[in-house]
Write an enzyme that holds these catalytic residues in place. Structure first.
Site, PDB file in Angstrom:
ATOM      1  N   GLY A 248      -7.155   6.310  -5.630  1.00 21.29           N
ATOM      2  CA  GLY A 248      -5.937   6.962  -5.158  1.00 21.29           C
ATOM      3  C   GLY A 248      -4.702   6.194  -5.598  1.00 21.29           C
ATOM      4  O   GLY A 248      -4.662   5.583  -6.672  1.00 21.29           O
ATOM      5  N   SER A 249      -3.690   6.160  -4.741  1.00 21.89           N
ATOM      6  CA  SER A 249      -2.362   5.698  -5.155  1.00 21.89           C
ATOM      7  C   SER A 249      -2.254   4.210  -5.456  1.00 21.89           C
ATOM      8  O   SER A 249      -1.279   3.778  -6.073  1.00 21.89           O
ATOM      9  CB  SER A 249      -1.332   6.067  -4.081  1.00 21.89           C
ATOM     10  N   THR A 250      -3.218   3.378  -5.045  1.00 23.57           N
ATOM     11  CA  THR A 250      -3.155   1.973  -5.459  1.00 23.57           C
ATOM     12  C   THR A 250      -3.254   1.864  -6.975  1.00 23.57           C
ATOM     13  O   THR A 250      -2.731   0.915  -7.577  1.00 23.57           O
ATOM     14  CB  THR A 250      -4.285   1.145  -4.805  1.00 23.57           C
ATOM     15  N   PHE A 251      -3.878   2.861  -7.616  1.00 20.13           N
ATOM     16  CA  PHE A 251      -4.012   2.826  -9.074  1.00 20.13           C
ATOM     17  C   PHE A 251      -2.691   3.140  -9.775  1.00 20.13           C
ATOM     18  O   PHE A 251      -2.549   2.898 -10.968  1.00 20.13           O
ATOM     19  CB  PHE A 251      -5.096   3.816  -9.530  1.00 20.13           C
ATOM     20  N   LYS A 252      -1.732   3.651  -9.022  1.00 20.48           N
ATOM     21  CA  LYS A 252      -0.422   3.916  -9.611  1.00 20.48           C
ATOM     22  C   LYS A 252       0.231   2.638 -10.135  1.00 20.48           C
ATOM     23  O   LYS A 252       1.107   2.697 -11.008  1.00 20.48           O
ATOM     24  CB  LYS A 252       0.485   4.592  -8.582  1.00 20.48           C
TER      25      LYS A 252
END
Length: 585
Positions: free
Chosen positions: A305-309
């Site tokens: 999810g958004s940690t990969f952003k």
């Protein structure tokens, strides 16, 4: 008549010749054996009257970074019976079945078995072993042995691992560093008569065992304790399936803590955490045990999810595809080819800069970044950052990233990957990669092993690990840290804010497959100090019940952990409480 007599004489001569020939051959053979093979057959004869028993070597200890013993040994006994030395079998059966609390028929069967040595029970406490020895019953042998003992029971269970009945490592560091920890067994040689009875007064030959070496690891018992307590608290409060935490030094890859709650008891590793059904098969039991022993931080993959952003930000900044002031518009979704891919804020964020989009964790902004980069550039950066290979952590069973093949990656796949969906990664890979992006661009190898020491504490070996420099520029790393600090101080990660300290980080809420199953993983990755990271931590909460947003559920847990860990590591606040209060008004 004379012819018959001659024939008989010839027959007698031939018989005498045969006898002489046979006698000469036997005499020659005996002479050869006595003169040239005497030592060999003397040795073989002696072996027939020798009995050999192992003396188990003590396994090396596992020490935390401060020398606290995490894995030790306890003296136990192996009780066995020498059949040919038994004088009163019934008394032996009675004593052993009583003192070992074993079924009498089972003991009788073992005692009655004709063998040079029959083991009755291993891992018998030293107290009981000594008591049996004091009975002075002929035919009973009590040999001292070692059993692995873990002073903190459940602490870091999937990291430390445990040993089997042969004292060899089965999972975790125990198996990874088995050759270092194992010693060399010694031997006891005793002389016996032809019936196998030990000879009184005969000298006993001993080859002393060589103990294993100690392993010092980077894990800090106190930091592990802080992390476990925080993880157990949120596990209970959110009735979650599991909680994992990795805490690492981002500058060198040393892992300070690795938590997977609920942890299992290392001193009783085959007992399941939850009671199994009564009619369970052995194969099903083994499957449940193997599942219990899995280390979710390294063995399991998930959609980050958004940690990969953070990775998408780094790639876009490094390729100069975006600046902090670039403007975007979020109506709550983005159309990519024939797909309508929504933002987590259905109403949309409206007009925003790239910095604001990062602070808002806006999906359309990151989809745009991915599309600006294109498949080939994004994929090249993905590999440049080290995501195409395993981290090389010194634990067995590390899983690899599950990513689309380059040739199968279209715009839809690129858009979803850019905000952390449609592929899977391990927690250790994510925390290692982000650590490498915020530390100035040096790809580190996550690890536990620090050094090998002997019993006296003398260092025999210091481990070194591969690093890759310049995976991104210093400028990109600086900008990335600035953005992530803003995410915590003003954006979605503000529940990770800790008064007096500068913290950077990123939240995430990822939906598990199949979609719309209402099962989520809430996570947060944070580091401090924001401008010079000395510690980085990732928490993943598997299937929290009720509110499940990473910013609400996971971020406060890292703040809780950091409130203990940062002062413990000597990381000083960057400003006074009064200054902090003024800045928040």
């Amino acid at each position: 008549m004379e012819k018959v007599h001659v024939w008989q004489k010839q027959k007698l001569k031939f018989a005498m010749f045969c006898l002489i020939t046979i006698f000469a051959a036997v005499t020659g053979r005996l002479g050869y054996l006595m003169l040239f093979r005497a030592d060999y057959y003397s040795e073989k004869a002696e072996e027939l009257h020798e009995r050999e028993r192992d003396i188990k070597a003590a396994r090396g200890k596992i020490l935390d970074r401060n020398g606290v013993v995490l894995a030790d040994n306890r003296t136990v006994c192996t009780v066995s019976v020498i059949h040919n030395q038994l004088e009163d079998p019934e008394e032996v059966i009675k004593v052993l079945s009583s003192m070992l609390e074993m079924d009498e028929e089972k003991v009788r069967k073992a005692v009655s078995k004709v063998s040079s040595r029959e083991i009755i029970r291993t891992n018998v406490s030293k107290e009981i072993g000594d008591s049996i020895r004091l009975k002075h019953l002929a035919g009973i042998k009590v040999d001292e042995d070692y059993k692995r003992y873990y002073p903190f029971s459940t602490m870091a269970s999937r990291v430390l691992g445990f040993t089997g009945s042969d004292n060899q490592g089965i999972i975790g560091l125990e198996v990874e560093y088995d050759e270092i920890l194992q010693g060399e067994n010694g031997k006891i040689l005793t002389l016996t008569d032809a019936k196998g009875v030990e000879l009184d007064g005969a000298a006993e030959d001993r080859v002393e065992p060589i103990p294993g070496n100690n392993l010092r690891i980077s894990l800090d018992r106190n930091i592990q304790l802080y992390a476990e307590q925080a993880a157990e608290k949120v596990l209970e409060e959110k009735n979650a399936k599991g909680v994992s935490v990795v805490i690492m030094n981002p500058m060198n890859g040393e892992i300070l803590a690795m938590v997977n709650v609920p942890e299992f008891d290392l001193n009783d590793p085959f007992t399941l955490l939850e009671e199994a059904e009564e009619d369970i098969t052995e194969e099903e039991l083994r499957d449940l045990q193997n599942q219990m022993w899995r280390n979710a931080c390294i063995n399991d993959t998930y959609e980050p999810g958004s940690t990969f952003k953070v990775i998408t930000m780094a790639a876009a900044l490094e390729e100069k595809a975006v600046t902090l002031e670039d403007r975007f518009f979020c109506p709550g979704y983005r159309i990519v080819e024939d797909r309508r891919i929504r933002c987590h804020k259905v109403a949309g964020h409206g007009s925003e800069t790239f910095l604001e989009g990062a602070m808002n964790s806006c999906n359309p902004v990151f989809m745009e970044l991915g599309l600006r980069l294109g498949v080939d550039v994004y994929y090249d950066d993905f590999l440049q950052f080290g995501l195409g290979k395993k981290t090389g952590i010194d634990l067995p069973g590390e899983a690899g990233t599950i990513m689309h093949q380059r040739e199968a990656m279209g715009e839809v796949e690129l858009a979803t990957v850019s905000f952390g969906q449609s592929f899977q990664i391990t927690p250790i890979q994510l925390v290692t990669t982000i650590a490498s992006l915020i530390n100035g661009g040096t790809r580190v190898t996550p690890h536990f092993g620090v050094s090998v020491e002997n019993e006296q504490g003398e260092k025999l070996k210091t481990f070194t690990y591969p690093v890759e420099k310049n995976i991104i520029s210093d400028d990109t790393s600086d900008t990335l840290r600035y953005i992530l600090e803003k995410v915590v101080s003003e954006g979605t990660g503000k529940r990770a804010y800790l008064e007096g300290f500068s913290i950077g980080g990123k939240t995430a809420t990822s939906e598990k497959l199949p979609r719309r199953s209402q099962r989520y993983i809430s996570s947060f990755i944070g580091f401090s100090p924001a401008d010079n990271p000395q510690v980085i931590a990732l928490i993943t909460i598997d299937e929290p019940q009720g509110i499940y947003y990473g910013g609400t559920v996971a971020a406060p847990v890292i703040a809780d952990i950091f409130s203990n860990v940062l002062p413990y590591l000597g990381i000083q606040p960057v400003y006074e409480t009064e200054e902090s209060a003024e800045s928040q008004d």
